[in-house]
Scaffold this motif. Structure first.
Motif, PDB file in Angstrom:
ATOM      1  N   THR A 290       0.804  -1.212   0.000  1.00 11.54           N
ATOM      2  CA  THR A 290       0.000   0.000   0.000  1.00 11.54           C
ATOM      3  C   THR A 290       0.841   1.268   0.000  1.00 11.54           C
ATOM      4  O   THR A 290       1.768   1.408   0.791  1.00 11.54           O
ATOM      5  CB  THR A 290      -0.900  -0.001   1.256  1.00 11.54           C
ATOM      6  OG1 THR A 290      -1.333  -1.339   1.508  1.00 11.54           O
ATOM      7  CG2 THR A 290      -2.084   0.914   1.073  1.00 11.54           C
ATOM      8  N   PRO A 292       0.620   5.707   0.196  1.00  9.63           N
ATOM      9  CA  PRO A 292      -0.259   6.679   0.859  1.00  9.63           C
ATOM     10  C   PRO A 292      -1.557   6.992   0.107  1.00  9.63           C
ATOM     11  O   PRO A 292      -2.618   7.067   0.747  1.00  9.63           O
ATOM     12  CB  PRO A 292       0.636   7.915   0.987  1.00  9.63           C
ATOM     13  CG  PRO A 292       2.012   7.337   1.154  1.00  9.63           C
ATOM     14  CD  PRO A 292       2.036   6.146   0.247  1.00  9.63           C
ATOM     15  N   ASN A 294      -3.375   5.059  -1.598  1.00 14.21           N
ATOM     16  CA  ASN A 294      -4.306   3.960  -1.371  1.00 14.21           C
ATOM     17  C   ASN A 294      -5.044   4.139  -0.051  1.00 14.21           C
ATOM     18  O   ASN A 294      -6.262   3.933   0.037  1.00 14.21           O
ATOM     19  CB  ASN A 294      -3.570   2.622  -1.361  1.00 14.21           C
ATOM     20  CG  ASN A 294      -2.960   2.266  -2.687  1.00 14.21           C
ATOM     21  OD1 ASN A 294      -1.742   2.162  -2.806  1.00 14.21           O
ATOM     22  ND2 ASN A 294      -3.773   2.071  -3.704  1.00 14.21           N
ATOM     23  N   TYR A 295      -4.297   4.511   1.003  1.00 12.73           N
ATOM     24  CA  TYR A 295      -4.944   4.741   2.295  1.00 12.73           C
ATOM     25  C   TYR A 295      -5.957   5.883   2.197  1.00 12.73           C
ATOM     26  O   TYR A 295      -7.038   5.822   2.798  1.00 12.73           O
ATOM     27  CB  TYR A 295      -3.895   5.062   3.359  1.00 12.73           C
ATOM     28  CG  TYR A 295      -3.111   3.868   3.844  1.00 12.73           C
ATOM     29  CD1 TYR A 295      -3.755   2.743   4.364  1.00 12.73           C
ATOM     30  CD2 TYR A 295      -1.716   3.866   3.801  1.00 12.73           C
ATOM     31  CE1 TYR A 295      -3.041   1.650   4.809  1.00 12.73           C
ATOM     32  CE2 TYR A 295      -0.991   2.768   4.253  1.00 12.73           C
ATOM     33  CZ  TYR A 295      -1.655   1.661   4.751  1.00 12.73           C
ATOM     34  OH  TYR A 295      -0.944   0.571   5.196  1.00 12.73           O
ATOM     35  N   GLU A 296      -5.627   6.907   1.445  1.00 15.94           N
ATOM     36  CA  GLU A 296      -6.546   8.034   1.276  1.00 15.94           C
ATOM     37  C   GLU A 296      -7.818   7.590   0.557  1.00 15.94           C
ATOM     38  O   GLU A 296      -8.929   8.003   0.910  1.00 15.94           O
ATOM     39  CB  GLU A 296      -5.851   9.154   0.507  1.00 15.94           C
ATOM     40  CG  GLU A 296      -4.713   9.806   1.294  1.00 15.94           C
ATOM     41  CD  GLU A 296      -3.873  10.748   0.450  1.00 15.94           C
ATOM     42  OE1 GLU A 296      -4.090  10.802  -0.783  1.00 15.94           O
ATOM     43  OE2 GLU A 296      -2.990  11.436   1.019  1.00 15.94           O
ATOM     44  N   ALA A 299      -9.911   5.542   3.045  1.00 16.32           N
ATOM     45  CA  ALA A 299     -10.547   6.424   4.026  1.00 16.32           C
ATOM     46  C   ALA A 299     -11.758   7.123   3.420  1.00 16.32           C
ATOM     47  O   ALA A 299     -12.763   7.355   4.112  1.00 16.32           O
ATOM     48  CB  ALA A 299      -9.543   7.456   4.534  1.00 16.32           C
ATOM     49  N   SER A 308      -2.227  -4.369   4.161  1.00 13.11           N
ATOM     50  CA  SER A 308      -1.186  -3.426   4.576  1.00 13.11           C
ATOM     51  C   SER A 308       0.072  -4.144   5.026  1.00 13.11           C
ATOM     52  O   SER A 308       0.008  -5.174   5.702  1.00 13.11           O
ATOM     53  CB  SER A 308      -1.685  -2.568   5.737  1.00 13.11           C
ATOM     54  OG  SER A 308      -2.747  -1.744   5.358  1.00 13.11           O
ATOM     55  N   THR A 347      -6.650  -4.102   5.801  1.00 13.77           N
ATOM     56  CA  THR A 347      -7.083  -2.754   6.168  1.00 13.77           C
ATOM     57  C   THR A 347      -8.299  -2.354   5.338  1.00 13.77           C
ATOM     58  O   THR A 347      -8.285  -2.492   4.111  1.00 13.77           O
ATOM     59  CB  THR A 347      -5.949  -1.735   5.958  1.00 13.77           C
ATOM     60  OG1 THR A 347      -4.881  -2.040   6.867  1.00 13.77           O
ATOM     61  CG2 THR A 347      -6.419  -0.320   6.205  1.00 13.77           C
ATOM     62  N   VAL A 352      -8.619   2.029   8.812  1.00 16.97           N
ATOM     63  CA  VAL A 352      -7.586   2.693   8.022  1.00 16.97           C
ATOM     64  C   VAL A 352      -6.758   3.627   8.904  1.00 16.97           C
ATOM     65  O   VAL A 352      -7.287   4.298   9.790  1.00 16.97           O
ATOM     66  CB  VAL A 352      -8.226   3.468   6.843  1.00 16.97           C
ATOM     67  CG1 VAL A 352      -9.074   4.638   7.337  1.00 16.97           C
ATOM     68  CG2 VAL A 352      -7.164   3.945   5.865  1.00 16.97           C
ATOM     69  N   ASP A 355      -2.804   8.470   9.585  1.00 24.80           N
ATOM     70  CA  ASP A 355      -1.703   9.067   8.828  1.00 24.80           C
ATOM     71  C   ASP A 355      -1.395   8.190   7.621  1.00 24.80           C
ATOM     72  O   ASP A 355      -0.791   7.121   7.763  1.00 24.80           O
ATOM     73  CB  ASP A 355      -0.465   9.199   9.709  1.00 24.80           C
ATOM     74  CG  ASP A 355       0.701   9.876   8.998  1.00 24.80           C
ATOM     75  OD1 ASP A 355       0.587  10.141   7.789  1.00 24.80           O
ATOM     76  OD2 ASP A 355       1.725  10.135   9.667  1.00 24.80           O
ATOM     77  N   PRO A 356      -1.798   8.593   6.415  1.00 24.79           N
ATOM     78  CA  PRO A 356      -1.577   7.742   5.243  1.00 24.79           C
ATOM     79  C   PRO A 356      -0.106   7.580   4.886  1.00 24.79           C
ATOM     80  O   PRO A 356       0.265   6.599   4.240  1.00 24.79           O
ATOM     81  CB  PRO A 356      -2.340   8.471   4.132  1.00 24.79           C
ATOM     82  CG  PRO A 356      -2.389   9.895   4.572  1.00 24.79           C
ATOM     83  CD  PRO A 356      -2.493   9.846   6.065  1.00 24.79           C
ATOM     84  N   GLY A 359       1.120   5.066   7.581  1.00 30.32           N
ATOM     85  CA  GLY A 359       0.447   3.809   7.280  1.00 30.32           C
ATOM     86  C   GLY A 359       0.247   2.926   8.492  1.00 30.32           C
ATOM     87  O   GLY A 359       0.235   3.380   9.641  1.00 30.32           O
TER      88      GLY A 359
END
Length: 377
Positions: A290, A292, A294-296, A299, A308, A347, A352, A355-356, A359
Protein backbone atom coordinates in the motif's frame (compact mmCIF):
# COMPACT_ATOMS: atom_id res chain seq x y z
CA UNK A 1 -26.07 -21.38 -12.55
CA UNK A 2 -22.80 -20.69 -14.30
CA UNK A 3 -19.87 -22.35 -12.53
CA UNK A 4 -16.16 -22.55 -13.32
CA UNK A 5 -13.46 -24.83 -12.07
CA UNK A 6 -10.15 -23.47 -10.87
CA UNK A 7 -7.07 -25.47 -11.77
CA UNK A 8 -3.60 -24.32 -10.79
CA UNK A 9 -0.82 -25.06 -13.26
CA UNK A 10 2.15 -27.01 -11.94
CA UNK A 11 5.20 -24.97 -11.08
CA UNK A 12 5.72 -21.36 -10.16
CA UNK A 13 6.82 -19.20 -13.08
CA UNK A 14 6.54 -15.54 -13.89
CA UNK A 15 3.90 -16.54 -16.43
CA UNK A 16 0.33 -16.58 -15.15
CA UNK A 17 -1.10 -19.70 -13.52
CA UNK A 18 -3.37 -21.51 -15.92
CA UNK A 19 -6.99 -21.64 -14.86
CA UNK A 20 -9.66 -23.58 -16.77
CA UNK A 21 -13.40 -23.34 -16.66
CA UNK A 22 -16.47 -25.46 -17.30
CA UNK A 23 -20.13 -24.55 -17.52
CA UNK A 24 -23.26 -26.36 -16.36
CA UNK A 25 -26.84 -25.56 -17.20
CA UNK A 26 -29.61 -24.51 -14.86
CA UNK A 27 -31.34 -21.49 -13.42
CA UNK A 28 -29.52 -18.15 -13.23
CA UNK A 29 -31.01 -17.61 -9.77
CA UNK A 30 -28.90 -18.82 -6.80
CA UNK A 31 -30.30 -21.89 -5.06
CA UNK A 32 -30.36 -22.45 -1.32
CA UNK A 33 -27.44 -24.84 -1.69
CA UNK A 34 -25.50 -22.22 -3.66
CA UNK A 35 -26.12 -19.61 -0.95
CA UNK A 36 -25.11 -22.04 1.78
CA UNK A 37 -21.86 -22.88 -0.05
CA UNK A 38 -21.05 -19.18 -0.51
CA UNK A 39 -21.78 -18.49 3.16
CA UNK A 40 -19.56 -21.38 4.21
CA UNK A 41 -16.72 -20.12 2.01
CA UNK A 42 -17.02 -16.65 3.52
CA UNK A 43 -17.03 -18.06 7.06
CA UNK A 44 -13.95 -20.19 6.37
CA UNK A 45 -12.19 -17.26 4.71
CA UNK A 46 -12.93 -15.01 7.66
CA UNK A 47 -11.63 -17.62 10.10
CA UNK A 48 -8.43 -18.05 8.09
CA UNK A 49 -7.87 -14.28 8.15
CA UNK A 50 -7.88 -14.07 11.96
CA UNK A 51 -4.06 -13.69 12.18
CA UNK A 52 -4.33 -10.82 9.69
CA UNK A 53 -6.97 -8.84 11.60
CA UNK A 54 -4.34 -6.64 13.28
CA UNK A 55 -5.11 -7.78 16.82
CA UNK A 56 -2.88 -9.78 19.13
CA UNK A 57 0.50 -9.23 20.68
CA UNK A 58 2.99 -9.06 17.82
CA UNK A 59 6.71 -9.35 18.51
CA UNK A 60 9.93 -8.58 16.65
CA UNK A 61 10.89 -11.48 14.38
CA UNK A 62 14.36 -11.56 15.98
CA UNK A 63 14.37 -10.35 19.56
CA UNK A 64 17.99 -10.69 20.67
CA UNK A 65 20.64 -8.01 21.29
CA UNK A 66 23.52 -7.49 18.87
CA UNK A 67 26.91 -8.79 19.86
CA UNK A 68 28.24 -5.23 20.03
CA UNK A 69 27.13 -1.64 19.28
CA UNK A 70 27.21 -0.43 15.66
CA UNK A 71 30.21 1.78 14.92
CA UNK A 72 29.47 5.44 14.17
CA UNK A 73 29.73 6.15 10.43
CA UNK A 74 29.08 2.57 9.31
CA UNK A 75 28.49 2.84 5.55
CA UNK A 76 25.26 1.24 4.26
CA UNK A 77 24.11 1.45 0.62
CA UNK A 78 20.42 1.28 -0.31
CA UNK A 79 19.58 0.00 -3.80
CA UNK A 80 16.69 2.11 -5.13
CA UNK A 81 14.68 0.44 -7.93
CA UNK A 82 12.75 3.64 -8.63
CA UNK A 83 9.18 2.70 -7.66
CA UNK A 84 6.95 4.80 -5.34
CA UNK A 85 7.09 2.09 -2.66
CA UNK A 86 10.90 2.01 -2.94
CA UNK A 87 10.90 5.72 -2.13
CA UNK A 88 8.79 5.01 0.98
CA UNK A 89 11.26 2.30 2.02
CA UNK A 90 14.16 4.75 1.68
CA UNK A 91 12.31 7.27 3.81
CA UNK A 92 11.69 4.63 6.46
CA UNK A 93 15.43 4.01 6.78
CA UNK A 94 16.22 7.58 7.80
CA UNK A 95 15.22 7.30 11.46
CA UNK A 96 17.17 4.10 12.24
CA UNK A 97 20.15 5.46 10.29
CA UNK A 98 20.15 8.58 12.46
CA UNK A 99 19.69 6.49 15.59
CA UNK A 100 22.73 4.37 14.76
CA UNK A 101 24.83 7.12 13.20
CA UNK A 102 24.99 5.31 9.86
CA UNK A 103 26.40 6.78 6.69
CA UNK A 104 23.39 5.81 4.58
CA UNK A 105 23.79 6.19 0.82
CA UNK A 106 21.17 5.77 -1.91
CA UNK A 107 22.15 4.29 -5.29
CA UNK A 108 19.57 4.34 -8.09
CA UNK A 109 19.90 1.11 -10.05
CA UNK A 110 17.46 1.69 -12.90
CA UNK A 111 15.17 -0.91 -14.47
CA UNK A 112 17.16 -2.37 -17.37
CA UNK A 113 20.12 -4.76 -17.30
CA UNK A 114 22.65 -2.20 -18.48
CA UNK A 115 21.65 0.39 -15.88
CA UNK A 116 21.66 -2.20 -13.10
CA UNK A 117 25.10 -3.48 -14.10
CA UNK A 118 26.54 0.03 -14.15
CA UNK A 119 24.98 0.93 -10.80
CA UNK A 120 26.21 -2.26 -9.14
CA UNK A 121 29.73 -1.66 -10.43
CA UNK A 122 29.52 1.69 -8.67
CA UNK A 123 28.40 -0.05 -5.47
CA UNK A 124 31.42 -2.35 -5.63
CA UNK A 125 33.69 0.68 -6.01
CA UNK A 126 32.04 2.33 -3.00
CA UNK A 127 32.93 -0.73 -0.89
CA UNK A 128 30.31 -0.09 1.81
CA UNK A 129 30.03 -2.07 5.03
CA UNK A 130 26.67 -3.47 4.00
CA UNK A 131 23.93 -3.27 1.36
CA UNK A 132 20.14 -3.26 1.51
CA UNK A 133 18.29 -4.54 -1.55
CA UNK A 134 14.52 -4.25 -1.91
CA UNK A 135 12.98 -6.21 -4.85
CA UNK A 136 16.01 -6.18 -7.21
CA UNK A 137 16.49 -9.68 -8.63
CA UNK A 138 20.06 -10.96 -7.97
CA UNK A 139 20.13 -12.46 -11.46
CA UNK A 140 20.93 -8.95 -12.72
CA UNK A 141 24.07 -8.51 -10.61
CA UNK A 142 25.45 -12.01 -10.08
CA UNK A 143 29.03 -11.03 -10.90
CA UNK A 144 28.94 -8.14 -8.43
CA UNK A 145 27.56 -10.46 -5.73
CA UNK A 146 30.71 -12.57 -6.12
CA UNK A 147 32.91 -9.47 -5.86
CA UNK A 148 31.07 -8.16 -2.81
CA UNK A 149 31.22 -11.57 -1.14
CA UNK A 150 34.98 -11.70 -1.68
CA UNK A 151 35.20 -8.26 -0.06
CA UNK A 152 33.18 -9.48 2.93
CA UNK A 153 30.27 -7.09 2.24
CA UNK A 154 26.87 -8.62 3.15
CA UNK A 155 23.57 -7.91 1.41
CA UNK A 156 20.24 -8.03 3.27
CA UNK A 157 17.16 -8.24 1.07
CA UNK A 158 13.47 -7.48 1.19
CA UNK A 159 10.86 -8.92 -1.17
CA UNK A 160 13.52 -10.86 -3.10
CA UNK A 161 12.54 -14.43 -3.89
CA UNK A 162 15.85 -16.09 -4.83
CA UNK A 163 18.41 -14.86 -2.35
CA UNK A 164 19.57 -18.31 -1.25
CA UNK A 165 20.15 -19.42 -4.86
CA UNK A 166 22.67 -16.61 -5.26
CA UNK A 167 24.45 -17.19 -1.98
CA UNK A 168 22.71 -14.34 -0.15
CA UNK A 169 21.05 -14.55 3.28
CA UNK A 170 17.43 -15.69 3.22
CA UNK A 171 15.05 -12.72 3.27
CA UNK A 172 12.43 -12.83 6.01
CA UNK A 173 9.79 -12.04 3.38
CA UNK A 174 10.87 -14.46 0.69
CA UNK A 175 8.74 -17.02 -1.22
CA UNK A 176 7.00 -18.58 1.80
CA UNK A 177 6.13 -15.14 3.22
CA UNK A 178 4.75 -13.96 -0.11
CA UNK A 179 2.75 -17.14 -0.63
CA UNK A 180 1.22 -16.87 2.85
CA UNK A 181 0.16 -13.29 2.22
CA UNK A 182 -1.14 -14.36 -1.19
CA UNK A 183 -3.38 -16.82 0.65
CA UNK A 184 -4.59 -13.94 2.80
CA UNK A 185 -5.37 -11.94 -0.36
CA UNK A 186 -7.38 -14.86 -1.75
CA UNK A 187 -9.30 -15.35 1.49
CA UNK A 188 -9.96 -11.61 1.75
CA UNK A 189 -11.32 -11.55 -1.81
CA UNK A 190 -13.89 -14.18 -0.88
CA UNK A 191 -14.74 -12.59 2.46
CA UNK A 192 -14.90 -8.98 1.21
CA UNK A 193 -16.98 -9.92 -1.85
CA UNK A 194 -19.48 -11.87 0.23
CA UNK A 195 -18.81 -15.10 -1.61
CA UNK A 196 -18.20 -14.08 -5.22
CA UNK A 197 -17.08 -16.77 -7.69
CA UNK A 198 -15.48 -14.75 -10.52
CA UNK A 199 -12.10 -13.18 -9.67
CA UNK A 200 -9.12 -11.69 -11.49
CA UNK A 201 -5.52 -11.30 -10.32
CA UNK A 202 -3.48 -8.39 -11.69
CA UNK A 203 0.08 -9.67 -11.86
CA UNK A 204 3.26 -7.60 -12.27
CA UNK A 205 5.61 -9.98 -14.15
CA UNK A 206 8.75 -7.93 -13.48
CA UNK A 207 8.29 -8.32 -9.72
CA UNK A 208 9.40 -11.88 -8.86
CA UNK A 209 7.30 -11.81 -5.68
CA UNK A 210 4.10 -11.28 -7.67
CA UNK A 211 3.91 -14.90 -8.85
CA UNK A 212 4.08 -16.14 -5.25
CA UNK A 213 1.24 -13.86 -4.17
CA UNK A 214 -0.67 -15.13 -7.19
CA UNK A 215 0.01 -18.77 -6.35
CA UNK A 216 -1.08 -18.29 -2.74
CA UNK A 217 -4.27 -16.51 -3.79
CA UNK A 218 -5.08 -19.21 -6.35
CA UNK A 219 -4.48 -22.01 -3.85
CA UNK A 220 -6.63 -20.43 -1.14
CA UNK A 221 -9.49 -19.54 -3.49
CA UNK A 222 -9.37 -23.06 -4.94
CA UNK A 223 -9.44 -24.54 -1.44
CA UNK A 224 -12.32 -22.41 -0.17
CA UNK A 225 -14.31 -22.32 -3.40
CA UNK A 226 -13.50 -25.18 -5.83
CA UNK A 227 -16.03 -23.83 -8.34
CA UNK A 228 -14.56 -20.34 -8.44
CA UNK A 229 -12.61 -18.86 -11.35
CA UNK A 230 -9.46 -16.78 -11.06
CA UNK A 231 -8.28 -15.11 -14.25
CA UNK A 232 -4.75 -13.70 -14.41
CA UNK A 233 -3.85 -10.49 -16.25
CA UNK A 234 -0.31 -9.13 -16.53
CA UNK A 235 0.34 -5.42 -16.03
CA UNK A 236 3.87 -4.29 -17.02
CA UNK A 237 5.86 -2.53 -14.31
CA UNK A 238 6.31 0.46 -16.60
CA UNK A 239 2.56 1.15 -16.33
CA UNK A 240 2.63 1.57 -12.55
CA UNK A 241 2.04 5.22 -11.80
CA UNK A 242 0.80 5.85 -15.35
CA UNK A 243 -1.64 3.64 -17.28
CA UNK A 244 -2.14 0.67 -14.92
CA UNK A 245 -5.59 1.85 -13.86
CA UNK A 246 -6.62 2.23 -17.51
CA UNK A 247 -5.59 -1.36 -18.19
CA UNK A 248 -7.74 -2.55 -15.28
CA UNK A 249 -10.74 -0.62 -16.56
CA UNK A 250 -10.31 -2.09 -20.06
CA UNK A 251 -10.00 -5.60 -18.64
CA UNK A 252 -13.13 -5.30 -16.52
CA UNK A 253 -15.05 -3.88 -19.48
CA UNK A 254 -14.01 -6.92 -21.50
CA UNK A 255 -14.95 -9.29 -18.66
CA UNK A 256 -18.20 -8.03 -17.11
CA UNK A 257 -18.60 -11.34 -15.25
CA UNK A 258 -15.73 -10.39 -12.92
CA UNK A 259 -16.96 -9.71 -9.37
CA UNK A 260 -13.78 -8.86 -7.45
CA UNK A 261 -10.10 -8.32 -8.22
CA UNK A 262 -6.76 -8.84 -6.50
CA UNK A 263 -3.71 -6.71 -7.29
CA UNK A 264 -0.16 -7.88 -6.63
CA UNK A 265 0.78 -4.29 -5.79
CA UNK A 266 -1.74 -1.70 -4.66
CA UNK A 267 -0.20 0.97 -6.89
CA UNK A 268 -2.49 -0.55 -9.54
CA UNK A 269 -5.43 0.98 -7.65
CA UNK A 270 -4.10 4.53 -7.42
CA UNK A 271 -6.58 6.68 -9.33
CA UNK A 272 -8.61 3.60 -10.28
CA UNK A 273 -11.87 4.32 -8.37
CA UNK A 274 -12.57 7.51 -10.31
CA UNK A 275 -11.92 5.79 -13.62
CA UNK A 276 -14.14 2.83 -12.70
CA UNK A 277 -16.91 5.23 -11.74
CA UNK A 278 -16.57 7.12 -15.01
CA UNK A 279 -16.81 3.83 -16.91
CA UNK A 280 -19.87 2.77 -14.92
CA UNK A 281 -18.09 -0.26 -13.42
CA UNK A 282 -18.84 -1.32 -9.84
CA UNK A 283 -16.13 -3.89 -9.10
CA UNK A 284 -14.04 -3.66 -5.96
CA UNK A 285 -10.72 -5.21 -5.09
CA UNK A 286 -7.80 -5.61 -2.72
CA UNK A 287 -4.07 -5.15 -3.28
CA UNK A 288 -0.82 -5.32 -1.34
CA UNK A 289 2.16 -2.97 -0.86
CA UNK A 290 0.00 0.00 0.00
CA UNK A 291 1.09 3.53 -0.89
CA UNK A 292 -0.26 6.68 0.86
CA UNK A 293 -2.82 7.42 -1.92
CA UNK A 294 -4.31 3.96 -1.37
CA UNK A 295 -4.94 4.74 2.29
CA UNK A 296 -6.55 8.03 1.28
CA UNK A 297 -8.84 6.24 -1.17
CA UNK A 298 -9.82 3.68 1.49
CA UNK A 299 -10.55 6.42 4.03
CA UNK A 300 -12.78 8.12 1.45
CA UNK A 301 -14.69 4.88 0.84
CA UNK A 302 -13.43 4.69 -2.75
CA UNK A 303 -11.09 1.68 -2.43
CA UNK A 304 -12.42 -1.43 -0.71
CA UNK A 305 -9.40 -2.85 1.10
CA UNK A 306 -5.66 -3.45 1.11
CA UNK A 307 -3.30 -5.94 2.69
CA UNK A 308 -1.19 -3.43 4.58
CA UNK A 309 2.49 -4.03 5.20
CA UNK A 310 4.11 -2.11 8.04
CA UNK A 311 6.81 -0.69 5.78
CA UNK A 312 8.58 0.99 8.69
CA UNK A 313 8.84 -2.25 10.65
CA UNK A 314 9.88 -4.02 7.45
CA UNK A 315 12.82 -1.72 6.84
CA UNK A 316 13.97 -1.81 10.46
CA UNK A 317 13.79 -5.62 10.27
CA UNK A 318 15.86 -5.75 7.06
CA UNK A 319 18.40 -3.38 8.61
CA UNK A 320 18.47 -5.50 11.76
CA UNK A 321 19.28 -8.56 9.64
CA UNK A 322 22.06 -6.65 7.86
CA UNK A 323 23.61 -5.60 11.18
CA UNK A 324 23.63 -9.21 12.35
CA UNK A 325 25.20 -10.33 9.07
CA UNK A 326 27.85 -7.64 9.41
CA UNK A 327 28.68 -8.87 12.91
CA UNK A 328 28.57 -12.55 11.94
CA UNK A 329 25.81 -13.18 14.46
CA UNK A 330 23.55 -16.23 14.07
CA UNK A 331 19.76 -15.76 13.95
CA UNK A 332 16.68 -17.72 12.89
CA UNK A 333 13.39 -16.61 11.34
CA UNK A 334 10.08 -17.96 12.73
CA UNK A 335 7.63 -19.91 10.54
CA UNK A 336 6.18 -18.33 7.39
CA UNK A 337 2.67 -17.53 8.65
CA UNK A 338 4.02 -15.96 11.83
CA UNK A 339 6.36 -13.84 9.72
CA UNK A 340 3.58 -12.93 7.29
CA UNK A 341 0.92 -11.96 9.80
CA UNK A 342 3.50 -10.18 11.95
CA UNK A 343 3.91 -7.36 9.44
CA UNK A 344 0.64 -7.39 7.50
CA UNK A 345 -3.04 -6.70 8.13
CA UNK A 346 -6.25 -6.47 6.11
CA UNK A 347 -7.08 -2.75 6.17
CA UNK A 348 -10.55 -1.37 5.38
CA UNK A 349 -12.31 1.92 5.96
CA UNK A 350 -13.09 0.71 9.50
CA UNK A 351 -9.42 0.50 10.54
CA UNK A 352 -7.59 2.69 8.02
CA UNK A 353 -4.60 4.54 9.56
CA UNK A 354 -5.11 8.23 10.33
CA UNK A 355 -1.70 9.07 8.83
CA UNK A 356 -1.58 7.74 5.24
CA UNK A 357 2.15 8.43 4.98
CA UNK A 358 3.06 6.44 8.09
CA UNK A 359 0.45 3.81 7.28
CA UNK A 360 -0.16 0.65 9.27
CA UNK A 361 1.85 0.21 12.49
CA UNK A 362 2.01 -3.43 13.59
CA UNK A 363 4.05 -2.98 16.80
CA UNK A 364 3.61 0.48 18.34
CA UNK A 365 6.92 0.48 20.25
CA UNK A 366 9.05 -1.40 17.73
CA UNK A 367 11.56 1.45 17.45
CA UNK A 368 12.27 1.34 21.17
CA UNK A 369 12.58 -2.46 21.04
CA UNK A 370 15.07 -2.29 18.18
CA UNK A 371 17.06 0.46 19.92
CA UNK A 372 17.42 -1.81 22.96
CA UNK A 373 18.52 -4.75 20.80
CA UNK A 374 21.00 -2.48 19.00
CA UNK A 375 22.52 -1.44 22.33
CA UNK A 376 21.65 2.23 21.77
CA UNK A 377 21.35 4.51 24.77
Amino acid sequence: MHRSTLATAAGLTVAALTLTACTSGGSTEPTTADSAEAGDAVAQASAFLAPWDGDGNKQLLIDEPLNEPVAEGTHVVYLDVGTPVSAVMWANLQTPAELLGLNLERVEVGRDAQSINSAMNTVVELAPDGIINITLDPIFFESQIEELDAMGIPIASGSVMNTVEYGLPEAFNGPDWMTANGEALGAAAIARSGGATEFVFYNIPEFPFSEYEQAGAADKIGELCPDCTLRVVDIPIAELGSTAADRVVSDLQAHPETEYFIAAVDEVQIGLPAKLSLAGIDVKGIGMWTAPPNYEQIAAGEEDATLSVDLGLMMWTVLDQLLREMQGQAYEWPDAQTRAANLTRVTTQANVPEDPVRGYVAIPDYQEQFAANWLVG
